[in-house]
Scaffold this motif. Structure first.
Motif, PDB file in Angstrom:
ATOM      1  N   SER A   1     -16.987 -60.635 -11.516  1.00 37.59           N
ATOM      2  CA  SER A   1     -16.550 -59.481 -10.725  1.00 37.59           C
ATOM      3  C   SER A   1     -15.277 -58.871 -11.309  1.00 37.59           C
ATOM      4  O   SER A   1     -15.130 -57.643 -11.364  1.00 37.59           O
ATOM      5  CB  SER A   1     -16.312 -59.901  -9.271  1.00 37.59           C
ATOM      6  N   ALA A   2     -14.350 -59.732 -11.744  1.00 38.42           N
ATOM      7  CA  ALA A   2     -13.104 -59.232 -12.334  1.00 38.42           C
ATOM      8  C   ALA A   2     -13.385 -58.443 -13.609  1.00 38.42           C
ATOM      9  O   ALA A   2     -12.769 -57.404 -13.860  1.00 38.42           O
ATOM     10  CB  ALA A   2     -12.157 -60.395 -12.623  1.00 38.42           C
ATOM     11  N   ASN A   3     -14.316 -58.930 -14.415  1.00 43.51           N
ATOM     12  CA  ASN A   3     -14.661 -58.210 -15.642  1.00 43.51           C
ATOM     13  C   ASN A   3     -15.298 -56.853 -15.334  1.00 43.51           C
ATOM     14  O   ASN A   3     -15.060 -55.868 -16.035  1.00 43.51           O
ATOM     15  CB  ASN A   3     -15.604 -59.055 -16.497  1.00 43.51           C
ATOM     16  N   ARG A   4     -16.121 -56.810 -14.295  1.00 44.30           N
ATOM     17  CA  ARG A   4     -16.724 -55.529 -13.915  1.00 44.30           C
ATOM     18  C   ARG A   4     -15.651 -54.546 -13.442  1.00 44.30           C
ATOM     19  O   ARG A   4     -15.716 -53.346 -13.741  1.00 44.30           O
ATOM     20  CB  ARG A   4     -17.762 -55.742 -12.815  1.00 44.30           C
ATOM     21  N   GLN A   5     -14.680 -55.035 -12.685  1.00 44.07           N
ATOM     22  CA  GLN A   5     -13.589 -54.164 -12.235  1.00 44.07           C
ATOM     23  C   GLN A   5     -12.755 -53.682 -13.414  1.00 44.07           C
ATOM     24  O   GLN A   5     -12.262 -52.551 -13.409  1.00 44.07           O
ATOM     25  CB  GLN A   5     -12.709 -54.907 -11.230  1.00 44.07           C
ATOM     26  N   LEU A   6     -12.595 -54.529 -14.420  1.00 43.91           N
ATOM     27  CA  LEU A   6     -11.883 -54.109 -15.629  1.00 43.91           C
ATOM     28  C   LEU A   6     -12.666 -53.018 -16.345  1.00 43.91           C
ATOM     29  O   LEU A   6     -12.108 -51.992 -16.739  1.00 43.91           O
ATOM     30  CB  LEU A   6     -11.665 -55.312 -16.546  1.00 43.91           C
ATOM     31  N   ALA A   7     -13.974 -53.219 -16.514  1.00 48.43           N
ATOM     32  CA  ALA A   7     -14.801 -52.231 -17.204  1.00 48.43           C
ATOM     33  C   ALA A   7     -14.844 -50.902 -16.449  1.00 48.43           C
ATOM     34  O   ALA A   7     -14.991 -49.838 -17.057  1.00 48.43           O
ATOM     35  CB  ALA A   7     -16.212 -52.774 -17.398  1.00 48.43           C
ATOM     36  N   ALA A   8     -14.712 -50.968 -15.116  1.00 44.47           N
ATOM     37  CA  ALA A   8     -14.725 -49.735 -14.320  1.00 44.47           C
ATOM     38  C   ALA A   8     -13.541 -48.834 -14.657  1.00 44.47           C
ATOM     39  O   ALA A   8     -13.584 -47.632 -14.394  1.00 44.47           O
ATOM     40  CB  ALA A   8     -14.712 -50.071 -12.827  1.00 44.47           C
ATOM     41  N   GLN A   9     -12.492 -49.390 -15.251  1.00 46.77           N
ATOM     42  CA  GLN A   9     -11.339 -48.581 -15.637  1.00 46.77           C
ATOM     43  C   GLN A   9     -11.726 -47.498 -16.631  1.00 46.77           C
ATOM     44  O   GLN A   9     -11.117 -46.432 -16.653  1.00 46.77           O
ATOM     45  CB  GLN A   9     -10.246 -49.469 -16.247  1.00 46.77           C
ATOM     46  N   TRP A  10     -12.685 -47.773 -17.467  1.00 40.55           N
ATOM     47  CA  TRP A  10     -13.133 -46.740 -18.413  1.00 40.55           C
ATOM     48  C   TRP A  10     -14.512 -46.196 -18.050  1.00 40.55           C
ATOM     49  O   TRP A  10     -15.238 -45.658 -18.862  1.00 40.55           O
ATOM     50  CB  TRP A  10     -13.111 -47.241 -19.862  1.00 40.55           C
TER      51      TRP A  10
END
Length: 430
Positions: free
Chosen positions: A212-221
């Motif tokens: 989930s944390a990685n998905r939230q990071l990817a959502a930044q771009w």
């Protein structure tokens, strides 16, 4: 090692001047050991954010709108063509067009410096939007660093929980040997097996949290799928820190102060515009008049000058003066708040560093040695399973405390660098 990170030049000169260096610590890339080895660095994550963030792209339209205002402010009022016909289509001598007078003239407004004030105000507005755009980019980069840190923290917890799983397996083997030798009741083996199951469940929870944390990071771009499985770095590596005095001297690099300065310029331009608008605009005209009866022409000219009260814009002038004075006070308030926030953050950072050093040097080594001695004593039948579990729990708690203190320290580093606009962490040498 993790290299100090600099924002790319394409975010603009002002953003580069702020010099935000997010998470500029030296960290080593940790080994995954899993099948998926795709990784992403902080530099890559921030570059993706600055290039592809939907929020930043939407802000570009505001910049274009402000450019349109500046373009419009530079346009002068269009001249006016006037055609007049007099003494025609009447009665007596003025029947028909024989005595008609036709006048063709061009009129325009004497702006008396008002247009330049419009241009100055629009340009100051553009400067303000440009600063806000840089702040937006820096905020996006800082938020990416925060989310990157969250993923890095979950990876560190995964490493720690893997150790606990391995420790639980080793404990089961030790207890099983004692049960087989008839020196320990089977209940202790069952308890050890239950502990292993709990640790495995904890690891599974962390896997979901990390995903989930990685998905939230990817959502930044703006990404909705992952092209990486891990982020690079070691949360336990900390840098040398700049002094508090050095950081306080750099507080003026905070982009908030740049925005206040741009707002001050804008309000000053608006005040100049309001004062210029107090002067009434004059209208002048010039043209030719044709006398039909004599077939003669003559030059005509005129000027229109409004008269009345000398001050035409008192309310607007008072409003802008008040806004300008308010910005001066805001600068003082912002400076006090920034200095206070910096002090609090630095105190938290120093405490986290102290906790890390204490756990590393004074807590973990004796607990690791205590676990080794307790295992030996347990295998010899001198200690009970409860005593073994107690030492294991103390060691695991200390390792978790080390991770949490490291995460807290990196969080404080991000916030301080965002607050001061400068790098506080010096890269450690290998």
């Amino acid at each position: 090692m993790w290299k100090p990170f600099n924002l790319p030049m394409h975010i603009g000169k002002r953003a580069a001047a702020f010099g935000l260096l997010i998470l500029s610590t030296a960290v080593a890339s940790a080994s995954n050991g899993g099948a998926d080895t795709r990784t992403i660095s902080l530099r890559e994550a921030v570059n993706k954010t600055l290039s592809n963030s939907p929020e930043l792209q939407a802000f570009d339209y505001r910049l274009k709108a402000q450019e349109g205002q500046l373009q419009q402010a530079g346009r002068a009022p269009s001249p006016e063509l006037s055609i007049e016909l007099e003494d025609a289509v009447g009665s007596g001598n003025y029947t028909g067009l024989d005595s008609a007078q036709a006048t063709v003239s061009i009129g325009w407004v004497l702006e008396r410096g008002v247009r330049q004030r419009y241009i100055d105000a629009a340009r100051a507005g553009s400067d303000l939007v440009a600063v806000e755009a840089d702040i937006k980019r820096l905020d996006a980069a800082a938020e990416t660093a925060r989310r990157y840190l969250v993923s890095l923290g979950f990876q560190a917890r995964m490493v720690n929980v893997d150790k606990t799983v391995q420790l639980a397996r080793e404990t089961i083997e030790a207890v099983a040997r004692r049960v087989k030798a008839g020196k320990t009741p089977e209940a202790e083996l069952l308890r050890a097996q239950a502990e292993l199951a709990r640790r495995k469940l904890e690891r599974e929870d962390l896997e979901h949290e990390l995903l989930s944390a990685n998905r939230q990071l990817a959502a930044q771009w703006g990404a909705t799928t992952l092209d990486f499985a891990r982020v690079e770095g070691d949360i336990l590596t900390l840098p040398q820190l700049a002094s508090l005095d050095t950081l306080q001297s750099q507080l003026q690099q905070n982009p908030v102060f740049a925005r206040l300065l741009s707002e001050q310029r804008l309000k000053k331009a608006e005040l100049d515009l309001a004062l210029a608008q107090e002067k009434p605009s004059w209208r002048v005209s010039a043209g030719l008049r044709h006398y039909q009866s004599t077939d003669d022409q003559a030059l005509v000219a005129g000027i229109t000058i409004p008269f009345g009260e000398g001050t035409r814009n008192p309310g607007r002038v008072a409003e802008v003066r008040a806004n300008l004075a308010q910005i001066d006070l805001q600068q003082t308030v912002t400076r006090v708040r920034a200095e206070t926030a910096l002090f609090v953050l630095y105190e938290k950072l120093e405490h986290s560093v102290h906790v890390i050093e204490t756990v590393r040097s004074d807590i973990l080594p004796p607990l690791e040695q205590a676990l080794t001695e307790t295992r030996r004593a347990y295998n010899l039948g001198r200690y009970s399973y409860l005593e073994l579990r107690s030492v294991q729990a103390e060691l695991l708690d200390a390792q978790e405390a080390l991770i949490e203190a490291s995460i807290a320290a990196h969080q404080d580093i991000i916030e301080i660098e965002r607050l001061t606009g400068m790098r506080i962490a010096q890269p450690t040498q290998e």
